[in-house]
Design an enzyme around this catalytic site. Structure first.
Site, short mmCIF file in Angstrom:
data_model
loop_
_atom_site.label_atom_id
_atom_site.label_comp_id
_atom_site.label_asym_id
_atom_site.label_seq_id
_atom_site.Cartn_x
_atom_site.Cartn_y
_atom_site.Cartn_z
N GLU A 117 0.88 -1.17 0.00
CA GLU A 117 0.00 0.00 0.00
C GLU A 117 0.92 1.22 0.00
O GLU A 117 1.32 1.72 1.03
CB GLU A 117 -0.92 0.01 1.22
CG GLU A 117 -1.95 1.12 1.16
CD GLU A 117 -2.85 1.20 2.38
OE1 GLU A 117 -3.83 1.96 2.33
OE2 GLU A 117 -2.56 0.51 3.40
N HIS A 204 -9.72 0.48 0.20
CA HIS A 204 -10.65 1.04 1.20
C HIS A 204 -11.42 2.24 0.64
O HIS A 204 -11.15 3.40 0.97
CB HIS A 204 -10.00 1.34 2.55
CG HIS A 204 -8.69 2.07 2.54
ND1 HIS A 204 -8.48 3.24 1.83
CD2 HIS A 204 -7.53 1.82 3.20
CE1 HIS A 204 -7.25 3.66 2.04
NE2 HIS A 204 -6.65 2.82 2.87
N HIS A 239 -14.50 3.91 9.88
CA HIS A 239 -14.09 4.31 8.53
C HIS A 239 -15.29 4.74 7.69
O HIS A 239 -15.17 5.65 6.86
CB HIS A 239 -13.37 3.16 7.83
CG HIS A 239 -11.96 2.95 8.26
ND1 HIS A 239 -11.64 2.39 9.48
CD2 HIS A 239 -10.78 3.22 7.64
CE1 HIS A 239 -10.31 2.32 9.58
NE2 HIS A 239 -9.78 2.82 8.48
N ASP A 262 -8.01 -3.80 7.30
CA ASP A 262 -7.03 -2.70 7.35
C ASP A 262 -6.44 -2.63 8.77
O ASP A 262 -6.06 -1.56 9.25
CB ASP A 262 -7.68 -1.36 6.97
CG ASP A 262 -6.66 -0.26 6.66
OD1 ASP A 262 -5.49 -0.60 6.41
OD2 ASP A 262 -7.02 0.93 6.70
N ALA A 297 -5.68 5.64 11.48
CA ALA A 297 -4.46 4.90 11.16
C ALA A 297 -4.75 3.40 11.15
O ALA A 297 -4.43 2.69 12.10
CB ALA A 297 -3.36 5.24 12.16
N GLY A 298 -5.38 2.93 10.08
CA GLY A 298 -5.78 1.54 10.05
C GLY A 298 -6.88 1.29 11.06
O GLY A 298 -7.61 2.21 11.46
#
Length: 369
Positions: A117, A204, A239, A262, A297-298
């Site tokens: 990524e 994502h 998210h 993620d 962050a993830g």
């Protein structure tokens, strides 16, 4: 040795309420109705996570093989029988060393491959990617990594508006590596050009992307609209709003929507201070954010939790199971081996109780301890 697992069996076409999965060795030999089945547990395909950075206190992002083995074992305990080890934007030397370190784990079957990524991402949409490592795509770097990996490199996420991106996509797809569009400020037309060049995954979706606008639809609409693109969705309620999760799923259909975690090292761990790609991450109430600016962050998600979240959001069980197994397996080129309870595929399955909590996990015909 032949074995039969009874329960409510979820297949790609629906649910067999009184069913069984029969297997011999590491292969599924039959999926059938079994009227005398009394076990009411759900029997679902082993989960396929095409985008995860770590878990259980361990990370894939440093290229350490021992840490990768532990992270994969953590997710296996949550039903993920197939996963890609996702790295974040980093110098080429780390990408090279990680490829070399993870190749034996791919050959062993611990990992299904490596996902880079970055670092060929947009500075404007970098999210939690480390901005100091972002750069234009290099076909020289990618060709060297693909050759070094000898099949281990399976997916690369890049921003199609960066110089050299379309050439990179063509190189990747020529070597049967999935090209994914993500962390991008691309226009609708730039994204369509990437898809035409061979990009087949949206990383994502919505997150790390130029937002939708009625005069410039941007990457989200282009990816949702492309019939050959699988769109990743992070179903953690952080998210994405559940309304956006169900909207994207109904638009793309479960055959083009893939749930991912993620996840980073903090998945399954207490709140506290962590690290991602050389940047400090603070986890509070299970939400991981960069300490410096609060960017997501993830996640701390696991695939079983993603399945539960999707079902609770209103996605039918059979569709949700396609999204955690069948669709991601196909997206990364493994649909002929894993991702569904079908005759001939590897015997990967997860037994869930009525609350969709993991009871047992089977990988390759063996129960996981």
């Amino acid at each position: 040795m032949a074995l039969r697992v009874n329960g409510k069996v979820v297949t790609p076409t629906g649910v067999v309420r009184q069913g069984c999965v029969e297997l011999d060795g590491d292969r599924i030999t039959a999926v059938a109705e079994y009227p005398s089945a009394r076990d009411g547990h759900w029997i679902v395909p082993g989960f396929v996570d095409m985008h995860t950075h770590g878990g259980g206190g361990h990370t894939f992002t440093t290229g350490d093989a021992d840490s990768a083995r532990h992270a994969a074992a953590f997710h296996l305990g949550h039903g993920t029988t197939t996963l890609l080890a996702s790295l974040v934007s980093s110098p080429y030397e780390l990408m090279r060393d990680a490829t070399a370190a993870f190749r034996p784990l791919v050959e062993e079957g611990v990992l299904a491959g490596v996902h880079f990524e970055g670092p060929y991402l947009s500075s404007a949409r970098c999210g939690a990617q480390n901005p100091e490592f972002l750069r234009d795509p290099s076909t020289e770097e990618l060709a060297a990594l693909v050759e070094l990996g000898d099949g281990a490199v399976r997916m690369v996420t890049l921003a199609p508006e960066r110089d050299g991106a379309l050439e990179a996509i063509k190189l990747l797809t020529a070597h049967r590596v999935v090209a994914a569009v993500g962390h991008t400020d691309a226009t609708y037309d730039q994204t369509r050009a990437a898809v035409a060049a061979g990009a087949s995954v949206g990383t994502h979706l919505f997150n790390g992307m130029r937002p939708v606008h009625h005069r410039e639809p941007g990457p989200v609409v282009a990816l949702l609209d492309a019939p050959n693109v699988v769109c990743e969705l992070v179903a953690d309620g952080v998210h994405l709003h559940d309304g956006m999760l169900t909207f994207a799923t109904s638009t793309a259909g479960p055959e083009r929507a893939a749930l991912i975690t993620d996840a980073m090292a903090a998945a399954g761990m207490p709140d506290g201070e962590y690290e991602l790609g050389g940047q400090a991450v603070t986890v509070a109430d299970g939400v991981a954010r960069l300490s410096r600016d609060g960017a997501i962050a993830g996640s701390t998600l696991t695939m079983d939790a993603a399945l539960r979240h999707a079902v609770h959001a209103g996605i039918p069980m059979a569709d949700a199971c396609r999204m955690v197994a069948t669709t991601p397996a196909r997206a990364i080129g493994l649909g002929d081996r894993v991702g569904a309870l079908q005759v001939g595929l590897r015997a990967d399955l997860v037994v869930l109780d009525d609350d969709l909590n993991v009871v047992r996990v089977m990988r390759g015909g063996s129960w996981v301890e």
